[in-house]
Design a protein around this motif. Structure first.
Motif, PDB file in Angstrom:
ATOM      1  N   THR A   1      60.605  91.608 -30.026  1.00 48.59           N
ATOM      2  CA  THR A   1      60.680  90.739 -29.879  1.00 48.59           C
ATOM      3  C   THR A   1      60.780  89.913 -30.837  1.00 48.59           C
ATOM      4  OG1 THR A   1      59.131  89.468 -28.329  1.00 48.59           O
ATOM      5  CG2 THR A   1      60.638  91.306 -27.547  1.00 48.59           C
ATOM      6  N   GLY A   2      60.761  88.748 -30.478  1.00 51.44           N
ATOM      7  CA  GLY A   2      60.305  87.653 -31.765  1.00 51.44           C
ATOM      8  C   GLY A   2      60.418  85.758 -30.758  1.00 51.44           C
ATOM      9  N   GLY A   3      61.051  85.480 -31.569  1.00 47.94           N
ATOM     10  CA  GLY A   3      61.368  84.873 -33.026  1.00 47.94           C
ATOM     11  C   GLY A   3      62.981  86.001 -33.375  1.00 47.94           C
ATOM     12  N   GLU A   4      62.164  86.414 -34.882  1.00 45.12           N
ATOM     13  CA  GLU A   4      63.006  87.458 -35.144  1.00 45.12           C
ATOM     14  C   GLU A   4      62.280  88.837 -35.849  1.00 45.12           C
ATOM     15  OE1 GLU A   4      65.314  89.955 -36.634  1.00 45.12           O
ATOM     16  OE2 GLU A   4      66.307  88.544 -35.388  1.00 45.12           O
ATOM     17  N   PRO A   5      61.957  89.472 -34.919  1.00 45.47           N
ATOM     18  CA  PRO A   5      61.716  90.555 -35.754  1.00 45.47           C
ATOM     19  C   PRO A   5      61.583  91.165 -37.043  1.00 45.47           C
ATOM     20  CG  PRO A   5      62.782  91.687 -33.850  1.00 45.47           C
ATOM     21  CD  PRO A   5      62.408  90.043 -34.106  1.00 45.47           C
ATOM     22  N   PHE A   6      63.014  91.063 -37.561  1.00 42.90           N
ATOM     23  CA  PHE A   6      64.185  91.824 -38.987  1.00 42.90           C
ATOM     24  C   PHE A   6      63.545  90.979 -39.804  1.00 42.90           C
ATOM     25  CE2 PHE A   6      67.196  94.427 -37.055  1.00 42.90           C
ATOM     26  CZ  PHE A   6      66.656  95.182 -36.474  1.00 42.90           C
TER      27      PHE A   6
ATOM     28  N   GLU B   1      55.896  93.249 -42.039  1.00 42.92           N
ATOM     29  CA  GLU B   1      54.899  93.844 -42.267  1.00 42.92           C
ATOM     30  C   GLU B   1      55.268  95.462 -41.096  1.00 42.92           C
ATOM     31  OE1 GLU B   1      52.985  91.033 -43.801  1.00 42.92           O
ATOM     32  OE2 GLU B   1      54.754  91.346 -42.882  1.00 42.92           O
ATOM     33  N   VAL B   2      56.809  94.530 -40.466  1.00 43.21           N
ATOM     34  CA  VAL B   2      56.838  96.052 -38.919  1.00 43.21           C
ATOM     35  C   VAL B   2      57.847  96.550 -39.348  1.00 43.21           C
ATOM     36  CG1 VAL B   2      59.097  95.866 -37.777  1.00 43.21           C
ATOM     37  CG2 VAL B   2      58.087  93.236 -37.190  1.00 43.21           C
TER      38      VAL B   2
ATOM     39  N   VAL C   1      69.421  89.220 -40.820  1.00 39.44           N
ATOM     40  CA  VAL C   1      68.926  89.796 -42.163  1.00 39.44           C
ATOM     41  C   VAL C   1      69.279  91.520 -41.878  1.00 39.44           C
ATOM     42  CG1 VAL C   1      67.536  88.587 -43.190  1.00 39.44           C
ATOM     43  CG2 VAL C   1      66.850  89.741 -41.225  1.00 39.44           C
ATOM     44  N   TRP C   2      69.068  92.562 -42.812  1.00 36.18           N
ATOM     45  CA  TRP C   2      69.050  92.956 -42.406  1.00 36.18           C
ATOM     46  C   TRP C   2      68.308  94.351 -43.454  1.00 36.18           C
ATOM     47  CZ3 TRP C   2      72.163  96.727 -38.835  1.00 36.18           C
ATOM     48  CH2 TRP C   2      72.505  98.391 -39.844  1.00 36.18           C
ATOM     49  N   PRO C   3      67.444  94.706 -42.635  1.00 35.47           N
ATOM     50  CA  PRO C   3      66.374  95.099 -43.715  1.00 35.47           C
ATOM     51  C   PRO C   3      66.358  96.961 -44.191  1.00 35.47           C
ATOM     52  CG  PRO C   3      65.435  94.988 -41.915  1.00 35.47           C
ATOM     53  CD  PRO C   3      66.959  94.188 -41.758  1.00 35.47           C
ATOM     54  N   GLU C   4      67.195  96.937 -45.196  1.00 35.61           N
ATOM     55  CA  GLU C   4      67.104  97.966 -45.471  1.00 35.61           C
ATOM     56  C   GLU C   4      66.278  99.510 -45.166  1.00 35.61           C
ATOM     57  OE1 GLU C   4      69.916 100.958 -45.768  1.00 35.61           O
ATOM     58  OE2 GLU C   4      70.568  98.632 -46.545  1.00 35.61           O
ATOM     59  N   ARG C   5      64.961  99.043 -45.943  1.00 36.49           N
ATOM     60  CA  ARG C   5      63.930 100.105 -45.763  1.00 36.49           C
ATOM     61  C   ARG C   5      63.720 100.770 -44.141  1.00 36.49           C
ATOM     62  NH1 ARG C   5      58.290  99.209 -46.047  1.00 36.49           N
ATOM     63  NH2 ARG C   5      57.236 101.528 -46.610  1.00 36.49           N
ATOM     64  N   LEU C   6      63.639  99.418 -43.465  1.00 38.41           N
ATOM     65  CA  LEU C   6      63.782  99.559 -41.836  1.00 38.41           C
ATOM     66  C   LEU C   6      64.340 100.484 -41.656  1.00 38.41           C
ATOM     67  CD1 LEU C   6      61.785  98.884 -39.945  1.00 38.41           C
ATOM     68  CD2 LEU C   6      62.923  96.418 -39.315  1.00 38.41           C
ATOM     69  N   MET C   7      65.984 100.025 -42.288  1.00 35.39           N
ATOM     70  CA  MET C   7      66.468 100.785 -41.344  1.00 35.39           C
ATOM     71  C   MET C   7      66.843 102.837 -41.609  1.00 35.39           C
ATOM     72  SD  MET C   7      68.529  98.786 -39.686  1.00 35.39           S
ATOM     73  CE  MET C   7      68.376  96.646 -39.242  1.00 35.39           C
ATOM     74  N   GLN C   8      66.181 102.700 -42.776  1.00 37.73           N
ATOM     75  CA  GLN C   8      66.114 104.044 -43.586  1.00 37.73           C
ATOM     76  C   GLN C   8      64.985 104.587 -42.330  1.00 37.73           C
ATOM     77  OE1 GLN C   8      65.762 103.059 -47.316  1.00 37.73           O
ATOM     78  NE2 GLN C   8      67.748 103.028 -47.858  1.00 37.73           N
TER      79      GLN C   8
ATOM     80  N   ASP D   1      51.929  73.961 -33.833  1.00 36.39           N
ATOM     81  CA  ASP D   1      50.897  75.380 -33.676  1.00 36.39           C
ATOM     82  C   ASP D   1      52.203  76.594 -34.433  1.00 36.39           C
ATOM     83  OD1 ASP D   1      49.156  73.807 -33.035  1.00 36.39           O
ATOM     84  OD2 ASP D   1      49.295  73.896 -30.694  1.00 36.39           O
ATOM     85  N   ARG D   2      51.486  77.142 -34.958  1.00 31.99           N
ATOM     86  CA  ARG D   2      51.657  78.832 -34.835  1.00 31.99           C
ATOM     87  C   ARG D   2      51.996  79.494 -33.668  1.00 31.99           C
ATOM     88  NH1 ARG D   2      55.135  79.542 -39.820  1.00 31.99           N
ATOM     89  NH2 ARG D   2      54.964  81.762 -39.672  1.00 31.99           N
ATOM     90  N   MET D   3      53.075  80.732 -33.048  1.00 34.61           N
ATOM     91  CA  MET D   3      51.833  81.951 -32.493  1.00 34.61           C
ATOM     92  C   MET D   3      50.969  83.122 -33.490  1.00 34.61           C
ATOM     93  SD  MET D   3      53.699  81.058 -29.529  1.00 34.61           S
ATOM     94  CE  MET D   3      53.815  83.049 -28.971  1.00 34.61           C
ATOM     95  N   PRO D   4      50.548  83.091 -32.936  1.00 30.55           N
ATOM     96  CA  PRO D   4      49.155  84.517 -33.653  1.00 30.55           C
ATOM     97  C   PRO D   4      50.266  85.435 -33.998  1.00 30.55           C
ATOM     98  CG  PRO D   4      48.887  84.345 -30.709  1.00 30.55           C
ATOM     99  CD  PRO D   4      50.155  83.552 -31.228  1.00 30.55           C
ATOM    100  N   GLU D   5      49.587  85.925 -35.232  1.00 24.64           N
ATOM    101  CA  GLU D   5      51.086  86.634 -36.670  1.00 24.64           C
ATOM    102  C   GLU D   5      49.752  87.977 -36.430  1.00 24.64           C
ATOM    103  OE1 GLU D   5      50.556  84.073 -40.190  1.00 24.64           O
ATOM    104  OE2 GLU D   5      51.679  83.505 -39.701  1.00 24.64           O
ATOM    105  N   TRP D   6      50.005  88.558 -35.275  1.00 21.78           N
ATOM    106  CA  TRP D   6      49.311  89.678 -34.367  1.00 21.78           C
ATOM    107  C   TRP D   6      49.818  91.249 -36.285  1.00 21.78           C
ATOM    108  CZ3 TRP D   6      53.205  93.357 -35.596  1.00 21.78           C
ATOM    109  CH2 TRP D   6      54.869  92.987 -35.266  1.00 21.78           C
ATOM    110  N   TRP D   7      50.567  90.842 -37.196  1.00 23.06           N
ATOM    111  CA  TRP D   7      51.382  92.044 -37.656  1.00 23.06           C
ATOM    112  C   TRP D   7      49.800  91.555 -39.044  1.00 23.06           C
ATOM    113  CZ3 TRP D   7      54.500  88.173 -36.649  1.00 23.06           C
ATOM    114  CH2 TRP D   7      54.263  86.964 -37.017  1.00 23.06           C
TER     115      TRP D   7
END
Length: 228
Positions: A69-74, A78-79, A103-110, A41-47
């Motif tokens: 939080t997470g899991g791992e939000p990065f 969609e975050v 992971v290092w999501p570059e666009r998010l960090m910007q 079972d997967r947790m609800p994918e709210w995004w």
């Protein structure tokens, strides 16, 4: 949610999709360990829920603190969109993340560079080989590089290390405390949950005695975090 790319030894399916998949693949072996939860079972994918997106766009204007939080939000692309919306609609918003820094999501960090206030809680159980053992299959060199990148990119962010007190802490904590001292980052502690073999109750007495001696002699990190 539980979307995560790691199978940390103290974790469980509700917090890691990777752990859930491993248990599902090896159901019989995990049952012999008394771990009968084998559903995938997967947790609800709210995004991905249209209702959530509509609700979020309405309430975010009044939000003062937004924490992922997470899991791992990065890992969730969609975050980025939710953070962009939040920064645009609520100037001065405080945004926080729990992350394993794999992971290092570059666009998010910007985008986060334009946020008012930031906080990051980085999960670490040890350094070097202890990290790679406990937080499999992460690579310490990569984690350290991302950690240093975070310190450089966000000098005013509130950054902490999250550590779960568990069996392995007896062997990994001294080096991690030294690491936190070197970078001036405080550690938050949580107690491990679940099977008793994960706790200090399973540590050989001689090793516990060494740990107790180290705790008594250690100067714990007490300097304030960087400006926030």
């Amino acid at each position: 949610g539980n979307v995560c790319n790691l199978k940390c030894i103290m974790c469980w399916p509700g917090a890691s999709s990777a752990v859930a998949w491993e248990r599902y693949q090896h159901q019989d072996q995990f049952r012999t360990l008394g771990l009968a939860q084998v559903t995938l079972d997967r947790m609800p994918e709210w995004w991905q829920e249209p209702q959530f997106k509509s609700w979020f766009s309405t309430v975010v204007r009044d939000v003062r603190h937004l924490h992922f939080t997470g899991g791992e939000p990065f890992l969730i692309p969609e975050v980025v969109d939710f953070v962009q919306m939040a920064v645009s609609l609520s100037p001065g918003l405080e945004i926080g993340f729990n992350t394993n820094l794999t992971v290092w999501p570059e666009r998010l960090m910007q985008i986060l560079g334009a946020a008012g206030r930031l906080s990051f809680a980085v999960s670490m159980e040890g350094v070097d080989t202890m990290n790679d053992y406990v937080r499999f299959p992460s690579d310490w060199k990569h984690i350290h590089e991302n950690f240093m990148r975070m310190l450089d990119h966000f000098p005013r962010a509130q950054i902490t290390i999250n550590h779960t007190i568990q069996h392995a802490s007896v062997y990994s904590l001294p080096a991690l405390v030294q690491y936190s001292h070197e970078h001036g980052i405080p550690i938050n502690f949580n107690m491990v949950q679940g099977h008793p073999d994960l706790s200090w109750n399973s540590v050989p007495p001689k090793d516990l005695a060494i740990m107790a001696d180290w705790i008594g002699k250690t100067r714990w990190l007490s300097t304030p975090n960087r400006s926030f």
